[in-house]
Design an enzyme around this catalytic site. Sequence first.
Site, PDB file in Angstrom:
ATOM      1  N   ASP A  61      -2.552  -3.349   2.923  1.00 31.51           N
ATOM      2  CA  ASP A  61      -2.965  -3.483   4.321  1.00 31.51           C
ATOM      3  C   ASP A  61      -4.142  -4.453   4.474  1.00 31.51           C
ATOM      4  O   ASP A  61      -4.968  -4.599   3.578  1.00 31.51           O
ATOM      5  CB  ASP A  61      -3.362  -2.114   4.897  1.00 31.51           C
ATOM      6  CG  ASP A  61      -2.152  -1.198   5.065  1.00 31.51           C
ATOM      7  OD1 ASP A  61      -1.027  -1.635   4.747  1.00 31.51           O
ATOM      8  OD2 ASP A  61      -2.347  -0.060   5.509  1.00 31.51           O
ATOM      9  N   TYR A  70       4.526   4.367  13.349  1.00 31.72           N
ATOM     10  CA  TYR A  70       3.463   4.736  12.413  1.00 31.72           C
ATOM     11  C   TYR A  70       2.311   5.440  13.149  1.00 31.72           C
ATOM     12  O   TYR A  70       1.782   4.912  14.121  1.00 31.72           O
ATOM     13  CB  TYR A  70       2.956   3.459  11.733  1.00 31.72           C
ATOM     14  CG  TYR A  70       2.019   3.690  10.590  1.00 31.72           C
ATOM     15  CD1 TYR A  70       2.465   4.265   9.416  1.00 31.72           C
ATOM     16  CD2 TYR A  70       0.682   3.322  10.690  1.00 31.72           C
ATOM     17  CE1 TYR A  70       1.604   4.469   8.362  1.00 31.72           C
ATOM     18  CE2 TYR A  70      -0.187   3.526   9.634  1.00 31.72           C
ATOM     19  CZ  TYR A  70       0.274   4.106   8.471  1.00 31.72           C
ATOM     20  OH  TYR A  70      -0.576   4.316   7.431  1.00 31.72           O
ATOM     21  N   GLU A  94       0.817  -1.218   0.000  1.00 31.58           N
ATOM     22  CA  GLU A  94       0.000   0.000   0.000  1.00 31.58           C
ATOM     23  C   GLU A  94       0.849   1.266   0.000  1.00 31.58           C
ATOM     24  O   GLU A  94       0.418   2.313  -0.445  1.00 31.58           O
ATOM     25  CB  GLU A  94      -0.903  -0.033   1.241  1.00 31.58           C
ATOM     26  CG  GLU A  94      -2.009   0.980   1.222  1.00 31.58           C
ATOM     27  CD  GLU A  94      -3.173   0.561   2.100  1.00 31.58           C
ATOM     28  OE1 GLU A  94      -3.559  -0.628   2.070  1.00 31.58           O
ATOM     29  OE2 GLU A  94      -3.689   1.412   2.834  1.00 31.58           O
TER      30      GLU A  94
END
Length: 840
Positions: A150, A368, A7
Site C-alpha cells: 500500500d 474494502y 500487502e
Amino acid sequence: MKLVVTEKNDAAQKIADLLGVKKPKADKVYNTPVYRFEVDGEEWVTIGLRGHILEPDFTPSMVYKKRGGWRGVTADGEVVPASLPDSLPKPPFKKKKPFTEDGVELKAWKMDALPYLVYAPIEKLPKEKDIIRSLKNLAKKADSIVIATDFDREGELIGSDALSCIQEVNATAPVSRARYSAFTKEEIHHAFDNLVELDGALAAAGASRQDIDLIWGAVLTRYLTLVKFAGYGNVRSSGRVQTPTLALIVARERERLAFKPEDYWVIRGAFDAGAAAGPTDGQGPGAFEAPTATARFKSQAEADAIMAQVSGVKSAIVASVEKKKRTVAAPVPFNTTSLMAAASAEGLTPARTMRIAESLYMDGYISYPRVDNTVYPASLSLEDTVRAISGNPAYAPYCAELLSRGKLVATRGKKETTDHPPIYPTAAATPDDLSPADYKLYNLIARRFLATLSEAAVVEGTKVSLDVAGASFVAKGDVLVKPGFRAIYPYGLKKDESLPAMEQGQAVAFNGATCTKKQTEPPARYSQGRLIQEMEKLGLGTKSTRHSIIERLYQVKYVQNDPLEPSQLGMAVCDALEKFAPHIVHPEMTAELESEMDAIAAGSISKDQVVTTSRNLLSEQLADLMPHSEEVNAALADAVAADAYVGPCPKCGKDLQLRASQKTRSMFIGCAGWPDCDVTYPLPQGRVEAVPEKCSTCGMPQVKVTAFRSKPRTLCIDPNCPTNQEPSIVVGECPVCKANGKHASLIAQKNPRTLKRFIRCENYEECDTGYPLPQYGALEATGEVCEDCGAPLVIVHTNRGPWKLCPNFDCPSKEKEAAAKSSAKKKPRKAPARKKAAAK
DNA sequence: GCAAGGTC
C-alpha cells in the site's frame, strides 16, 4: 521471473488480473496463494503478504525470559546507556557475586530491570513464518523484485521488511517500488510503467513508531502489572493510544462526578384545536401538548406563579403561527469511522461492525472497509452500483427512480484520499442471503450509498405561540414535506411531530397544565461510536485499530458497560500515570511522534535520534514513577478491591468480593475474611460485575451477569433467594426406564451449588439419565418426544423468543441440525457476485 | 503475561 509483493492476497490477485494479458493462473507456494501470468513473454508472479510479516521485540538474548515471562535483563551485551538517572534503584549486579538465575547472569531482575528494558536493544523477529517461507522460495528464483504494498507509511515499512527477507536469499535482483492508489487498470499500469525506489526514510519513520510503541508499552505495562502483582492473566496495560483513550473516558466520568445537578421545573399545557374552549376529552385529532415559552423555571415559586395564572382557564388564543422550511442535506459517503458511528447507533459495537464488514467484503457484498476517504472516485460507476444492488426488492423501486433521473451525482465528504473508495455495496443481498446482524450492516451500507445519490430532505417546521391568560406556551412541529434521501435512509432520525392546522387569533381549548420537577443532567458518557470519532479527532489510532483499542480497555477491565464507564481500576491507572508519567496519558505524544516521523521521512533527522530521545524521556518518567511504587500499589489495590466489592458478608460483616478460582479461573464470590470466614457464593458462567442495588426480595447484594451472546441479567447472589428458585417441573417420561419396563418422570432442576440447570430422572438412585439445559429462560414442558432419541422436547423462552429443543446432547438430531446450520450460513455466501470494483 | 499497526 519478476516477483511482485503486495500487502494482502486480495491486492496480489487484483494486480495480476489488471496486468496479465491472459487470465492469471492461481497457484500456491507452501499454502500461500500466488498468481502467475505473462507480460511481454516474461513470467510474473504476485504474492500477497498479511500486513507486517516481521515484528519488533527486545533481542531475546538481552532480555531474560522464562516461560515467556518478564524476568529480567541479562548482563551480556551493553544495554545500559552511559548514565541512568540517579534516582533509579541500584540493581543487584552491584553485588560482588554476579546475580544469576538458572545460570544466566542478570543485570537486573523484575521491577529493577525496567530502567534497563528502556534501553534494551530491539530486533525484528519473524511473525508470519509461512508467508516468509513462501516469499523466500519465490525470491530465490526472481530476476527482479517489485514492492507493491500500500501507498502509505506502514505500506513502505511492510515492503521494506519483505525486502529484507528477500535479500537474505537473493541479494542481487534489482528492486523497485510500484506506487498506486486505486485498483484501476490505468492506475496500476501507470504505477508499473513508472516504477520508483523504495523510500527507506519513510520505512524508517514507520519503524520508529514500532520501536517507541513497544518500549513505552512494554515498560509501562510491566510496571503497572508488577507493582501490584495480581496473578497471571491479570495484565494492566498502558500504551501510546490506549492510555490517552482511557483518559478521555476517565475525564468524562470526573466531569460527571463533579457535576452538581440543579432542580428545575417544566410546565406542559394540554390543548385541543378541535374546540374553542375546554375541557375536551383530549383524544381528538386536534389535541396536542406544548411547553411554556420559558422552557425551564429555576425556582418552584416562578413555576407555581404560572400554574396559578393558568389555573381554571378554559381557552387559549393562538398568538402567532410561524412556518419555516429547512433542508437537511443528504449524508456523505461512509468511511470506516462514520460507518462505525452509524452502526454503533444501531446497536452494533465498532469491533463487531468491523468483523462483519470484513466478512461482507470477503464475500463480495461491500467494498474494502478500511478507508478514510469520503469521496467516490470518478472511476466508480455509480449507475452500475445502483443497478447491482437493485436485485434487492426493498431497494428496487428507489433504484429505478434514481436511474430514471439520468446522470447521478453523489454527495462528497470532507476527507478525500485516493487509496480506496468510500464503503459502498458491490452486490445485491437480501435478508435470506445473510445472517440478521450481517444484513443489518449490509442494509445500512446499501441504504447509505443510495442516500448519498439522493436529494436533500425538506422539513417544514411549525412554531405556534399560544397565550393562556397572559402566559405563553410554544408548540413546535416538524413535518417532512419532501422526503429526498430520507425515503431510503431512515437512520438516526427523530419522528415527525405534526401539529393540527391553526391560525393566528384562533381560540383553542386549554385542558390545563402539569408542572414537573426535573434535574439537570451531567454530560453523557461516551458511546463507542462517539469515542471512535473523538479518537479520530485527536489522531489516536487508525481506522483499522481504534475498535480493537477500545476492546482492549474492556479486556483489561479498565472500562465496563456501553456507554463507556471507567472502573475504579481504570481511574486509578489513569491517575497514577497522570501524576508520574504524564507523557503517556496525553494525545500530544502521538502528535509529536507524527511530526517526528515526518522529519525522519524528510531526512532531516534519523530514526535512532528519535527513538533515543523517546527512550530518554521514558527513562525520566520511569524515574519519577519508581520511587512512588508503594503509593501506586496502594491506589491500585484499593481500586481493585472497590471493583470486586459486592456487599457485606452476612456472617462476619467483612467485604464479599468477586474472585477467580486459582485452579479453574472461574468466578465466584468469596469473603475478604477468608480463611477465617468461609462464606462463598457460586456464580453462573459469563462476565460478572457488581451492582450497587440490593435484591428487592431478600436484600442481599446483586450481580450483573452477561453470558456469552446474551443480554445482561441482574441476579441475587444468594442461590436460596426465591428469585433464584427454579420450579422443579416434570418435563416428560424417562425413556431409559421406560425401555426397562418401569415408569419414572424426568424432572428439571437447578443445582444450587453450581447454578446449572439440568434434567434428571426421578429414579436417580438407579437411573443416571440426565440432560443439560440452557441456564436461562423460563422452561416449559411440551408433552412431545424427540423423534430421534425419545427424550422429551422442552421449550426455553430465551430473550430471542421461544426455542423448542431436544435437551439430549448425544441425540442424532444435533448433528443434522449443525450440518443444516452451517450450510444455511454458507450457501448464500458460496456464490458471491463478482465485485463491480472500480472497473470503468 | 507487554504496544500498535498491518491483515485473516
